[in-house]
Design a protein around this motif. Structure first.
Motif, PDB file in Angstrom:
ATOM      1  N   GLY A 260      17.967  46.814  34.287  1.00  0.00           N
ATOM      2  CA  GLY A 260      18.990  47.074  35.252  1.00  0.00           C
ATOM      3  C   GLY A 260      20.152  47.857  34.652  1.00  0.00           C
TER       4      GLY A 260
ATOM      5  N   ARG B 121      22.992  47.124  33.355  1.00  0.00           N
ATOM      6  CA  ARG B 121      23.648  46.725  32.101  1.00  0.00           C
ATOM      7  C   ARG B 121      22.807  47.117  30.892  1.00  0.00           C
ATOM      8  NH1 ARG B 121      25.606  43.264  35.845  1.00  0.00           N
ATOM      9  NH2 ARG B 121      27.867  43.388  35.938  1.00  0.00           N
ATOM     10  N   TRP B 122      21.524  46.891  30.963  1.00  0.00           N
ATOM     11  CA  TRP B 122      20.671  47.283  29.835  1.00  0.00           C
ATOM     12  C   TRP B 122      20.591  48.806  29.747  1.00  0.00           C
ATOM     13  CZ3 TRP B 122      19.325  46.796  25.224  1.00  0.00           C
ATOM     14  CH2 TRP B 122      18.201  47.428  24.707  1.00  0.00           C
TER      15      TRP B 122
ATOM     16  N   VAL C 221      20.697  42.340  21.063  1.00  0.00           N
ATOM     17  CA  VAL C 221      19.630  43.314  20.809  1.00  0.00           C
ATOM     18  C   VAL C 221      20.281  44.674  20.569  1.00  0.00           C
ATOM     19  CG1 VAL C 221      17.684  44.545  21.829  1.00  0.00           C
ATOM     20  CG2 VAL C 221      17.882  42.070  22.134  1.00  0.00           C
TER      21      VAL C 221
ATOM     22  N   ARG D 137      14.913  38.245  36.339  1.00  0.00           N
ATOM     23  CA  ARG D 137      15.275  37.000  37.044  1.00  0.00           C
ATOM     24  C   ARG D 137      15.441  37.251  38.543  1.00  0.00           C
ATOM     25  NH1 ARG D 137      18.116  35.646  31.869  1.00  0.00           N
ATOM     26  NH2 ARG D 137      19.881  36.943  32.475  1.00  0.00           N
TER      27      ARG D 137
ATOM     28  N   GLU E 104      14.394  40.052  40.404  1.00  0.00           N
ATOM     29  CA  GLU E 104      13.350  40.774  41.130  1.00  0.00           C
ATOM     30  C   GLU E 104      11.974  40.110  40.998  1.00  0.00           C
ATOM     31  OE1 GLU E 104      13.942  43.395  43.046  1.00  0.00           O
ATOM     32  OE2 GLU E 104      16.005  43.809  42.472  1.00  0.00           O
TER      33      GLU E 104
ATOM     34  N   GLY F  60      22.192  41.833  45.632  1.00  0.00           N
ATOM     35  CA  GLY F  60      21.543  41.388  44.396  1.00  0.00           C
ATOM     36  C   GLY F  60      20.113  41.833  44.213  1.00  0.00           C
TER      37      GLY F  60
ATOM     38  N   ALA G 158      23.701  50.216  42.940  1.00  0.00           N
ATOM     39  CA  ALA G 158      22.359  50.005  42.391  1.00  0.00           C
ATOM     40  C   ALA G 158      21.679  48.776  42.980  1.00  0.00           C
ATOM     41  CB  ALA G 158      22.441  49.870  40.877  1.00  0.00           C
TER      42      ALA G 158
ATOM     43  N   THR H 221      17.330  41.655  35.693  1.00  0.00           N
ATOM     44  CA  THR H 221      16.451  42.282  36.692  1.00  0.00           C
ATOM     45  C   THR H 221      15.174  41.457  36.851  1.00  0.00           C
ATOM     46  OG1 THR H 221      17.358  44.474  36.320  1.00  0.00           O
ATOM     47  CG2 THR H 221      15.135  44.397  37.196  1.00  0.00           C
TER      48      THR H 221
ATOM     49  N   VAL I 176      17.308  53.896  41.315  1.00  0.00           N
ATOM     50  CA  VAL I 176      17.626  54.331  42.669  1.00  0.00           C
ATOM     51  C   VAL I 176      19.066  53.913  42.975  1.00  0.00           C
ATOM     52  CG1 VAL I 176      16.557  52.250  43.672  1.00  0.00           C
ATOM     53  CG2 VAL I 176      16.927  54.258  45.114  1.00  0.00           C
TER      54      VAL I 176
ATOM     55  N   THR J 172      16.431  40.286  26.236  1.00  0.00           N
ATOM     56  CA  THR J 172      17.210  39.083  26.533  1.00  0.00           C
ATOM     57  C   THR J 172      17.832  38.517  25.268  1.00  0.00           C
ATOM     58  OG1 THR J 172      17.049  36.801  27.337  1.00  0.00           O
ATOM     59  CG2 THR J 172      15.055  37.723  26.396  1.00  0.00           C
ATOM     60  N   ARG J 173      19.066  38.022  25.386  1.00  0.00           N
ATOM     61  CA  ARG J 173      19.635  37.255  24.284  1.00  0.00           C
ATOM     62  C   ARG J 173      19.397  35.774  24.549  1.00  0.00           C
ATOM     63  NH1 ARG J 173      23.519  34.197  22.053  1.00  0.00           N
ATOM     64  NH2 ARG J 173      24.514  34.942  20.139  1.00  0.00           N
ATOM     65  N   SER J 174      19.584  35.371  25.803  1.00  0.00           N
ATOM     66  CA  SER J 174      19.572  33.944  26.150  1.00  0.00           C
ATOM     67  C   SER J 174      18.160  33.352  26.159  1.00  0.00           C
ATOM     68  CB  SER J 174      20.188  33.741  27.535  1.00  0.00           C
ATOM     69  OG  SER J 174      19.308  34.235  28.535  1.00  0.00           O
TER      70      SER J 174
ATOM     71  N   GLU K 140      13.326  50.596  33.590  1.00  0.00           N
ATOM     72  CA  GLU K 140      13.537  50.411  35.034  1.00  0.00           C
ATOM     73  C   GLU K 140      14.823  49.632  35.313  1.00  0.00           C
ATOM     74  OE1 GLU K 140       8.898  50.675  36.535  1.00  0.00           O
ATOM     75  OE2 GLU K 140       9.870  48.729  36.611  1.00  0.00           O
TER      76      GLU K 140
HETATM   77  N1  LIG Z   1      18.958  50.461  41.498  1.00  0.00           N
HETATM   78  C1  LIG Z   1      18.005  50.282  40.609  1.00  0.00           C
HETATM   79  O1  LIG Z   1      17.211  51.188  40.343  1.00  0.00           O
HETATM   80  C2  LIG Z   1      17.898  48.950  39.917  1.00  0.00           C
HETATM   81  C3  LIG Z   1      16.996  48.787  38.860  1.00  0.00           C
HETATM   82  C4  LIG Z   1      16.932  47.543  38.239  1.00  0.00           C
HETATM   83  C5  LIG Z   1      17.736  46.509  38.664  1.00  0.00           C
HETATM   84  N2  LIG Z   1      18.593  46.708  39.691  1.00  0.00           N
HETATM   85  C6  LIG Z   1      19.489  45.630  40.133  1.00  0.00           C
HETATM   86  O2  LIG Z   1      20.385  45.381  39.070  1.00  0.00           O
HETATM   87  C7  LIG Z   1      20.751  43.998  39.033  1.00  0.00           C
HETATM   88  C8  LIG Z   1      20.480  43.445  37.658  1.00  0.00           C
HETATM   89  O3  LIG Z   1      21.011  44.327  36.703  1.00  0.00           O
HETATM   90  P1  LIG Z   1      22.109  43.889  35.629  1.00  0.00           P
HETATM   91  O4  LIG Z   1      22.732  45.135  35.149  1.00  0.00           O
HETATM   92  O5  LIG Z   1      22.956  42.817  36.194  1.00  0.00           O
HETATM   93  O6  LIG Z   1      21.215  43.225  34.507  1.00  0.00           O
HETATM   94  P2  LIG Z   1      20.032  43.798  33.557  1.00  0.00           P
HETATM   95  O7  LIG Z   1      20.469  45.041  32.876  1.00  0.00           O
HETATM   96  O8  LIG Z   1      18.759  43.819  34.310  1.00  0.00           O
HETATM   97  O9  LIG Z   1      19.926  42.591  32.529  1.00  0.00           O
HETATM   98  C9  LIG Z   1      21.063  42.204  31.795  1.00  0.00           C
HETATM   99  C10 LIG Z   1      20.570  41.178  30.827  1.00  0.00           C
HETATM  100  O10 LIG Z   1      19.738  41.825  29.858  1.00  0.00           O
HETATM  101  C11 LIG Z   1      19.961  41.238  28.605  1.00  0.00           C
HETATM  102  N3  LIG Z   1      20.628  42.204  27.757  1.00  0.00           N
HETATM  103  C12 LIG Z   1      21.209  43.389  28.094  1.00  0.00           C
HETATM  104  N4  LIG Z   1      21.688  44.000  27.012  1.00  0.00           N
HETATM  105  C13 LIG Z   1      21.401  43.192  25.968  1.00  0.00           C
HETATM  106  C14 LIG Z   1      21.616  43.262  24.564  1.00  0.00           C
HETATM  107  N5  LIG Z   1      22.214  44.327  23.971  1.00  0.00           N
HETATM  108  N6  LIG Z   1      21.193  42.232  23.796  1.00  0.00           N
HETATM  109  C15 LIG Z   1      20.564  41.163  24.331  1.00  0.00           C
HETATM  110  N7  LIG Z   1      20.318  41.044  25.646  1.00  0.00           N
HETATM  111  C16 LIG Z   1      20.735  42.042  26.442  1.00  0.00           C
HETATM  112  C17 LIG Z   1      20.836  40.036  28.836  1.00  0.00           C
HETATM  113  O11 LIG Z   1      19.933  38.999  29.161  1.00  0.00           O
HETATM  114  P3  LIG Z   1      20.241  37.425  28.969  1.00  0.00           P
HETATM  115  O12 LIG Z   1      21.286  37.107  29.994  1.00  0.00           O
HETATM  116  O13 LIG Z   1      18.924  36.776  29.249  1.00  0.00           O
HETATM  117  O14 LIG Z   1      20.709  37.246  27.571  1.00  0.00           O
HETATM  118  C18 LIG Z   1      21.656  40.477  30.042  1.00  0.00           C
HETATM  119  O15 LIG Z   1      22.229  39.425  30.756  1.00  0.00           O
HETATM  120  C19 LIG Z   1      19.937  43.314  40.108  1.00  0.00           C
HETATM  121  O16 LIG Z   1      20.731  43.207  41.259  1.00  0.00           O
HETATM  122  C20 LIG Z   1      18.804  44.309  40.369  1.00  0.00           C
HETATM  123  O17 LIG Z   1      18.347  44.215  41.681  1.00  0.00           O
HETATM  124  C21 LIG Z   1      18.701  47.909  40.312  1.00  0.00           C
END
Ligand SMILES: NC(=O)c1ccc[n+]([C@@H]2O[C@H](COP(=O)([O-])OP(=O)(O)OC[C@H]3O[C@@H](n4cnc5c(N)ncnc54)[C@H](OP(=O)(O)O)[C@@H]3O)[C@@H](O)[C@H]2O)c1
Length: 254
Positions: A184, A186-187, A162, A79, A81, A47, A43, A77, A36, A111-113, A182
């Motif tokens: 976030g 970055r993934w 990953v 952590r 949500e 946070g 997005a 996400t 969304v 997750t990597r960490s 779903e």
């Molecule tokens: N608008 C929407 O539909 C929507 C949907 C979901 C989330 N969100 C929002 O998005 C935000 C979070 O999203 P984000 O983009 O910051 O993070 P994210 O994509 O949810 O998670 C990023 C984390 O995923 C892991 N990761 C990602 N790629 C990786 C890879 N290639 N290898 C290993 N680990 C990998 C890492 O975890 P580690 O740090 O543990 O290593 C990285 O820190 C929140 O504010 C949430 O509310 C919005």
């Protein structure tokens, strides 16, 4: 150019999504993203995603999960949500059985960490038949890895990080043919950069002014990915857009 006009009412908004043929993925499995965004593409708001999601989006978000064989999420996400295992009604679980799916799709966290609360609901409350998966890499901390094995099914998919293709291959080998990501951003961006996003279900909420975080954050150097619009729905000013990946050979400039 054509005008999109309000058309016939949609009795069940899930139906157009249920009808999509996902049986012939381009790669390991069919990957659908469900996100969304605000009108400015944001997005998250402070946070979290909650304030972005309108009531019709919330309802569809929960129901989309019944299409999935597994729900894939980035660790940040989880952590932020506070994810829980997927809960579906008994009727929906029965419909899934009839379609040859497992009754409940498990959650898979990337997750990597491995810096996650392993006592959290997403692990502790997962049903026996839908144990949460932790997808990580060989370079993960060995002690955290050992602890992770206690609460989840651990999948190693890559050396230093990953690798999206390896992660999806591991899911496909477990029989997960339809993967719902779903977020976030970055993934999701990693999946886009690896050309693994087959379908994007994007809700546009009628607001602006959230965080500086777009719906997909592709890693530096990633090229452009192209999509084609397959369906649109609207309710109370919220737009529901369904896109599918457009491979180079089907692009008008390709
Ligand atoms: N608008 C929407 O539909 C929507 C949907 C979901 C989330 N969100 C929002 O998005 C935000 C979070 O999203 P984000 O983009 O910051 O993070 P994210 O994509 O949810 O998670 C990023 C984390 O995923 C892991 N990761 C990602 N790629 C990786 C890879 N290639 N290898 C290993 N680990 C990998 C890492 O975890 P580690 O740090 O543990 O290593 C990285 O820190 C929140 O504010 C949430 O509310 C919005």
């Amino acid at each position: 150019m054509e005008l999109l006009e309000h058309g016939a009412p949609v009795p069940d908004p899930l139906q157009p999504y249920l009808e999509v043929d996902r049986s012939r993925p381009r790669h390991e499995c069919w990957v659908m993203g469900h996100m969304v965004a605000g009108l400015d593409g944001t997005a998250a708001i402070a946070g979290r995603v909650g304030a972005l999601s309108t009531p019709p989006d919330q309802s569809l978000f929960r129901r989309m999960r019944q299409i999935a064989d597994v729900v894939l999420i980035g660790a940040e996400t989880v952590r932020r949500e506070g994810y829980a295992p997927i809960r579906l009604s008994e009727e929906t679980r029965e419909q899934r059985r009839l379609r040859g799916q497992t009754p409940t799709p498990p959650v898979a966290v990337v997750t990597r960490s491995l810096d996650l609360d392993l006592a959290a609901s997403v692990f502790a409350d997962a049903p026996e038949d839908a144990r949460t998966l932790l997808i990580t890499c060989a370079a993960a901390d060995p002690q955290r890895l050992e602890a992770a094995h206690e609460v989840a099914t651990v999948v190693i998919a890559g050396q230093e990080r990953v690798d999206p293709a390896a992660a999806l291959q591991a899911l496909a080998e477990r029989g997960h043919a339809v993967v719902l990501c779903e977020g976030g951003p970055r993934w999701l961006g990693e999946l886009v950069a690896a050309d693994r996003l087959d379908e994007l279900c994007l809700t546009l909420s009628p607001l602006m002014g959230g965080d500086l975080l777009p719906v997909s954050v592709t890693p530096p150097g990633a090229g452009l990915s192209h999509f084609t619009l397959r369906s649109t729905m609207v309710e109370d000013g919220t737009l529901f857009l369904r896109y599918e990946s457009l491979p180079p050979e089907r692009r008008s400039d390709g």
